[in-house]
Design an enzyme around this catalytic site. Sequence first.
Site, PDB file in Angstrom:
ATOM      1  N   ASP A  24       0.959  -0.906  -0.051  1.00  0.00           N
ATOM      2  CA  ASP A  24      -0.566   0.054  -0.209  1.00  0.00           C
ATOM      3  C   ASP A  24       0.977   1.540  -0.028  1.00  0.00           C
ATOM      4  O   ASP A  24       2.240   0.632   0.822  1.00  0.00           O
ATOM      5  CB  ASP A  24      -0.868   0.325   1.292  1.00  0.00           C
ATOM      6  N   ASP A  75      10.017   4.616  13.039  1.00  0.00           N
ATOM      7  CA  ASP A  75      10.316   3.152  13.898  1.00  0.00           C
ATOM      8  C   ASP A  75      11.279   2.281  13.403  1.00  0.00           C
ATOM      9  O   ASP A  75      12.443   3.011  13.588  1.00  0.00           O
ATOM     10  CB  ASP A  75       9.224   1.741  13.624  1.00  0.00           C
ATOM     11  N   ASP A 132       1.469   4.914   2.150  1.00  0.00           N
ATOM     12  CA  ASP A 132       1.851   6.164   2.846  1.00  0.00           C
ATOM     13  C   ASP A 132       2.322   7.413   2.234  1.00  0.00           C
ATOM     14  O   ASP A 132       3.209   7.696   1.908  1.00  0.00           O
ATOM     15  CB  ASP A 132       2.683   5.154   3.946  1.00  0.00           C
TER      16      ASP A 132
HETATM   17  P1  ATP Z   1       3.918  -2.295   5.039  1.00  0.00           P
HETATM   18  O1  ATP Z   1       2.208  -1.509   4.290  1.00  0.00           O
HETATM   19  O2  ATP Z   1       4.385  -3.303   3.908  1.00  0.00           O
HETATM   20  O3  ATP Z   1       3.574  -3.086   6.439  1.00  0.00           O
HETATM   21  P2  ATP Z   1       4.945  -0.299   5.806  1.00  0.00           P
HETATM   22  O4  ATP Z   1       6.389   0.052   6.915  1.00  0.00           O
HETATM   23  O5  ATP Z   1       4.419   0.254   5.342  1.00  0.00           O
HETATM   24  O6  ATP Z   1       5.086  -1.751   5.503  1.00  0.00           O
HETATM   25  P3  ATP Z   1       2.771   0.546   8.064  1.00  0.00           P
HETATM   26  O7  ATP Z   1       2.392  -0.062   9.231  1.00  0.00           O
HETATM   27  O8  ATP Z   1       2.062   1.048   6.388  1.00  0.00           O
HETATM   28  O9  ATP Z   1       4.451  -0.339   7.343  1.00  0.00           O
HETATM   29  O10 ATP Z   1       3.214   2.188   8.559  1.00  0.00           O
HETATM   30  C1  ATP Z   1       3.700   2.979   7.597  1.00  0.00           C
HETATM   31  C2  ATP Z   1       4.938   3.510   7.912  1.00  0.00           C
HETATM   32  O11 ATP Z   1       4.372   4.975   9.516  1.00  0.00           O
HETATM   33  C3  ATP Z   1       6.317   3.132   8.734  1.00  0.00           C
HETATM   34  O12 ATP Z   1       6.982   2.121   6.992  1.00  0.00           O
HETATM   35  C4  ATP Z   1       6.908   3.727   9.598  1.00  0.00           C
HETATM   36  O13 ATP Z   1       7.586   4.782   8.471  1.00  0.00           O
HETATM   37  C5  ATP Z   1       5.658   4.066  10.247  1.00  0.00           C
HETATM   38  N1  ATP Z   1       4.904   4.015  11.016  1.00  0.00           N
HETATM   39  C6  ATP Z   1       3.910   2.598  11.604  1.00  0.00           C
HETATM   40  N2  ATP Z   1       3.489   1.928  12.817  1.00  0.00           N
HETATM   41  C7  ATP Z   1       4.742   2.216  13.204  1.00  0.00           C
HETATM   42  C8  ATP Z   1       5.069   2.332  14.844  1.00  0.00           C
HETATM   43  N3  ATP Z   1       4.451   1.986  15.055  1.00  0.00           N
HETATM   44  N4  ATP Z   1       6.358   3.501  15.209  1.00  0.00           N
HETATM   45  C9  ATP Z   1       6.837   4.259  14.296  1.00  0.00           C
HETATM   46  N5  ATP Z   1       6.518   4.318  12.746  1.00  0.00           N
HETATM   47  C10 ATP Z   1       5.464   3.650  12.802  1.00  0.00           C
HETATM   48 MG    MG Z   2       2.116   0.955   4.589  1.00  0.00          MG
END
Ligand code: ATP
Ligand code: MG
Length: 455
Positions: A68, A149, A70
């Site tokens: 997805d 994170d 962001d």
């Molecule tokens: P995926 O969507 O492939 O699982 P993602 O890295 O995009 O991986 P998301 O959960 O969509 O993960 O979150 C988007 C972004 O928000 C992350 O890449 C990170 O930068 C931030 N993020 C998400 N959750 C946290 C958290 N618990 N603490 C700090 N930053 C976070």
């Molecule tokens: Mg994501």
Amino acid sequence: MLKRLYQLLRPTDSAAPTIIPESEHHISKHDVSSAARKVISNLKQAGYSAYLVGGGVRDFLLDFHPKDFDVATNATPEQTKAVFKNARLIGRRFRIVHVRFGREVIEVTTFRDSPQQDQPKKDHNQSDKGILLRDNVYGDIRSDALRRDFTVNALYYDPEDGTIHDYTGGLKDLNERQLRIIGDPDARYKEDPVRMLRAVRFAAKLGFSLTSETEAPIREHANYLADIPPARLFEEVLKLFISGYATAILTQLREFGLLAYLFPGTESYLQEDDPYYQKLIFATVANTDKRLRNNKRVTPAFIYAAMLWPSLHARMHELINSHKVPPYEAMQQAAQGVISQQLSYTAIPKRFLIPMREIWNLQLRFDKRDSRRAHQTLEHPRFRAAYDFLLLREEAGEQLDGLGMWWTSFQDANAEEKGKLLKDVPSSGKGRQRRRRKKPRKNNNSGDNGDNKQS
Ligand code: ATP
Ligand code: MG
């Protein structure tokens, strides 16, 4: 004092971002979904700044297909909502905006900042143990990067000029295939223990290793997960097990002592000498990974049915063998106990709870092969999932007298072949009500399902 020094020395705090021009990386703006590009360009036209961030940028750089997109912006959630007709404000702990384009949802977050001392509770709040209950203090792109994170999740891509902005050394870590938590690892896991689960998930998915300081506190802090609401842990469990990398993830969750805070019953049976439960659980995750690789659907009900099976199976056999409870009743009693224990760790929404129990119940019904019941079982909406699970039980070493093979043949047979298969069922499998003749074996956890046939 040490912490202060650590913060002062952190290169990320003082460094200007590294800006990588379009010519020096291989992301093309055309890779980004048109919905995400539209969100970014509309925000910019409204006078805000906006970037693609997180998994989208990371996955493109590593040649994965992002799941997805962001977007991060300096517009507040309310300002973002005002830019789009199709936007919804969601979340309390962490307020974000969902902008919907058909089936695609773009998650838009406002740049976050670390809280100041006199921050009102409505924007920033922590539990007694330091877990973030509200994280809605807004800042600029640099402070935002430091609140994310892992360094590889904190890269910002501007699809209009093609630049990538790196405030935390994420590109270096990405090239060295390292997952590094941003800031003081202890503090970052404490304020959000789910980051430990995310560390395990990303390391497995990306094939990265955790840097030593990212890994070091996890075992000790695993118990912080006990303070995370079960509904959030349910969502994380799905991300862990429906990732396509569940086998590697499960191994790591156990290694770090995290599984005990997601599936405590399962963890305790995995620690037993009996190889049946080990084999069953690992066969389940391997099967799930394979299904996802082949673009097949995986339902949370199936995962939960399998993950909770060791506890259910052991309790059920205890009731059958030691308390002489008939199998079907034993299963219902065991299920209630197992589910109520599990719900204090992870939620299981009703829409999955009911099919999970149907998958379990069908395990008993598979043995009842008189013509009427065999046909009913075949028509059951949960037949397919339950049959897949039956095969996994056999693969894990349960002796079921060729039951899986029988159902494999029966479902594909024509009417005549079906008739023959039904005739060939041993009399114990016809489901006639029989009284228990044999003395039950003592505490039969070994996976021998022989007792099921006696009802
Ligand atoms: P995926 O969507 O492939 O699982 P993602 O890295 O995009 O991986 P998301 O959960 O969509 O993960 O979150 C988007 C972004 O928000 C992350 O890449 C990170 O930068 C931030 N993020 C998400 N959750 C946290 C958290 N618990 N603490 C700090 N930053 C976070
Ligand atoms: Mg994501």
